[in-house]
Design a protein around this motif. Structure first.
Motif, PDB file in Angstrom:
ATOM      1  N   SER A 111     -12.962 -32.277  32.980  1.00 13.52           N
ATOM      2  CA  SER A 111     -12.576 -33.367  32.078  1.00 13.52           C
ATOM      3  C   SER A 111     -12.928 -34.728  32.673  1.00 13.52           C
ATOM      4  O   SER A 111     -12.798 -34.932  33.874  1.00 13.52           O
ATOM      5  N   ALA A 112     -13.341 -35.655  31.796  1.00 13.79           N
ATOM      6  CA  ALA A 112     -13.531 -37.063  32.131  1.00 13.79           C
ATOM      7  C   ALA A 112     -14.766 -37.293  32.992  1.00 13.79           C
ATOM      8  O   ALA A 112     -14.695 -37.295  34.217  1.00 13.79           O
ATOM      9  N   GLY A 113     -15.895 -37.526  32.343  1.00  8.77           N
ATOM     10  CA  GLY A 113     -17.093 -37.847  33.089  1.00  8.77           C
ATOM     11  C   GLY A 113     -16.971 -39.125  33.871  1.00  8.77           C
ATOM     12  O   GLY A 113     -17.383 -39.207  35.028  1.00  8.77           O
ATOM     13  N   ALA A 114     -16.383 -40.177  33.259  1.00 12.51           N
ATOM     14  CA  ALA A 114     -16.268 -41.471  33.930  1.00 12.51           C
ATOM     15  C   ALA A 114     -14.862 -41.725  34.468  1.00 12.51           C
ATOM     16  O   ALA A 114     -14.685 -41.979  35.653  1.00 12.51           O
ATOM     17  N   ILE A 115     -13.811 -41.669  33.586  1.00 11.01           N
ATOM     18  CA  ILE A 115     -12.451 -42.044  33.990  1.00 11.01           C
ATOM     19  C   ILE A 115     -11.440 -41.059  33.402  1.00 11.01           C
ATOM     20  O   ILE A 115     -11.441 -40.798  32.200  1.00 11.01           O
ATOM     21  N   TYR A 116     -10.561 -40.562  34.274  1.00 15.53           N
ATOM     22  CA  TYR A 116      -9.414 -39.743  33.858  1.00 15.53           C
ATOM     23  C   TYR A 116      -8.155 -40.552  34.101  1.00 15.53           C
ATOM     24  O   TYR A 116      -7.936 -41.085  35.194  1.00 15.53           O
ATOM     25  N   PHE A 117      -7.299 -40.669  33.057  1.00 12.69           N
ATOM     26  CA  PHE A 117      -6.085 -41.489  33.178  1.00 12.69           C
ATOM     27  C   PHE A 117      -4.876 -40.673  32.725  1.00 12.69           C
ATOM     28  O   PHE A 117      -4.822 -40.204  31.590  1.00 12.69           O
ATOM     29  N   ARG A 118      -3.910 -40.521  33.639  1.00 19.62           N
ATOM     30  CA  ARG A 118      -2.683 -39.790  33.326  1.00 19.62           C
ATOM     31  C   ARG A 118      -1.513 -40.493  34.003  1.00 19.62           C
ATOM     32  O   ARG A 118      -1.270 -40.333  35.187  1.00 19.62           O
ATOM     33  N   THR A 119      -0.806 -41.315  33.240  1.00 24.72           N
ATOM     34  CA  THR A 119       0.301 -42.086  33.784  1.00 24.72           C
ATOM     35  C   THR A 119       1.317 -42.323  32.681  1.00 24.72           C
ATOM     36  O   THR A 119       1.133 -43.193  31.834  1.00 24.72           O
ATOM     37  N   GLU A 120       2.390 -41.560  32.692  1.00 20.73           N
ATOM     38  CA  GLU A 120       3.378 -41.604  31.621  1.00 20.73           C
ATOM     39  C   GLU A 120       4.028 -42.975  31.515  1.00 20.73           C
ATOM     40  O   GLU A 120       4.520 -43.531  32.503  1.00 20.73           O
ATOM     41  N   GLY A 121       4.011 -43.555  30.304  1.00 24.72           N
ATOM     42  CA  GLY A 121       4.714 -44.798  30.034  1.00 24.72           C
ATOM     43  C   GLY A 121       4.071 -46.026  30.617  1.00 24.72           C
ATOM     44  O   GLY A 121       4.661 -47.106  30.589  1.00 24.72           O
TER      45      GLY A 121
END
Length: 357
Positions: free
Chosen positions: A100-110
């Motif tokens: 997943s995410a070729g350039a940017i992966y973002f996972r930050t709740e809230g």
């Protein structure tokens, strides 16, 4: 971390180029090229309970990771903590993720990530060729998404959003499969524009993503937006230090068209027997310039910086046909991208060189 080049590093776990755990972090004027991680963040990985992550004026190119080819950001238990990621004036191109995410992966709740004047192009992943928003919120201002590819979410994949777009441009459509997910996107102030962004050279890692003079990216951005009582400003300069229009800046990381003319000149065809080569490239302090001309000609060799300014004229005289060479000593020049332009008679050849000190 400022003004560094991180090239061809490998991590058997996370963060092929840089790994940040539980800390504030700032990266300015860096190049992360061809780094690899087995798991998260081929170029850069940030995990844990740290503070604000800021990435400015940086290039991520040809990095590979299991998740997040260019950048991986995962900070749990962030509810109500506001903005945790700023990516400003960045070029993310040709990065690859196995999942997943070729350039940017973002996972930050809230919490929220801001992407401001970024160029995200030619990245690849199984899901989310450009961006994968797994959880949290992203605002993209003056960003261009172009030619990314994935099985689903060619440009953007959203598991839980929202993903907010303001004054952005897409090379293709903004419906599925280009933007995929139950949340979809939310336009702020104006909907995204669609069409060929007219870059000078999409095979490049960086300067090739300069818009051509008739590009739809020119003067199409916004100097600022107001979102949820927060004013988000476009940067005053672009990735190379060129001043931006404060009212209608360009979309993307580069606000310049002079570079495009130099690049397009370097892609022209030339008569047989006319050629120029550079070695080594990238180089540290000196670079050998070798050229061949098919007939006696007036030859001029010029060094041009990223702003289109002539730094030095190395040669300007009549030369006989055949092979020639000259060394440029770059002691007085800072690190960066330079163009070496040779004019021989009626023909001009331009080559790019990367100086790393």
């Amino acid at each position: 971390i400022r003004n560094n080049s991180m090239i061809r590093n490998r991590a058997n776990d996370n963060g092929g180029g840089v790994y940040s755990l539980d800390c504030h972090f700032s990266m300015v004027d860096n190049r992360l090229i061809e780094n690899t991680s087995v798991n998260e963040g081929g170029g850069f990985c940030a995990i844990g309970e740290g503070g604000l992550i800021t990435i400015e004026n940086s290039v991520f190119c040809n990095n590979r990771g299991g998740v997040g080819g260019g950048i991986y950001m995962h900070s749990p238990l962030r509810s109500g903590s506001g903005n945790v990621l700023n990516v400003v004036n960045a070029i993310l191109s040709h990065n690859h993720s196995a999942r997943s995410a070729g350039a940017i992966y973002f996972r930050t709740e809230g919490a929220r990530g801001n992407l401001i004047n970024c160029t995200i192009a030619n990245n690849y992943a199984n899901g989310g060729g450009g961006i994968y928003l797994f959880e949290g919120e992203i605002i993209a201002l003056n960003c261009v998404f172009a030619y990314d590819s994935a099985s689903h979410g060619r440009e953007i994949e959203i598991t839980e959003g929202p993903f907010n777009l303001a004054y952005c441009h897409f090379s293709s459509g903004i419906a599925s499969p280009w933007i995929h997910g139950d949340w979809g996107y939310i336009p702020i102030d104006n909907p995204p524009t669609i069409g060929n962004p007219l870059f000078a050279d999409t095979t490049s890692c960086d300067v090739g993503y300069t818009p051509c003079p008739d590009s739809p990216l020119i003067d199409s951005g916004a100097g600022f937006i107001v979102y949820d009582d927060d004013t988000i400003w476009a940067p005053e300069t672009d990735i190379f230090g060129n001043e931006r229009d404060p009212v209608n800046p360009y979309i993307g990381a580069i606000e310049d068209t002079v570079i495009a003319s130099l690049i397009l000149g370097s892609n022209n065809t030339y008569p047989s027997g006319l050629d120029i080569s550079l070695r080594p490239n990238p180089f540290n302090s000196s670079i050998m310039i070798e050229w061949k001309i098919p007939e006696a000609s007036e030859v001029k060799l010029e060094i041009i910086d990223i702003g289109g300014r002539i730094v030095e004229t190395l040669l300007d005289k009549t030369m006989k046909a055949g092979n020639h060479e000259l060394i440029w000593q770059s002691d007085k020049s800072p690190s960066g991208i330079y163009f070496i332009r040779m004019t021989a008679g009626k023909h001009t050849i331009t080559k790019r060189a990367l100086l790393i000190k």
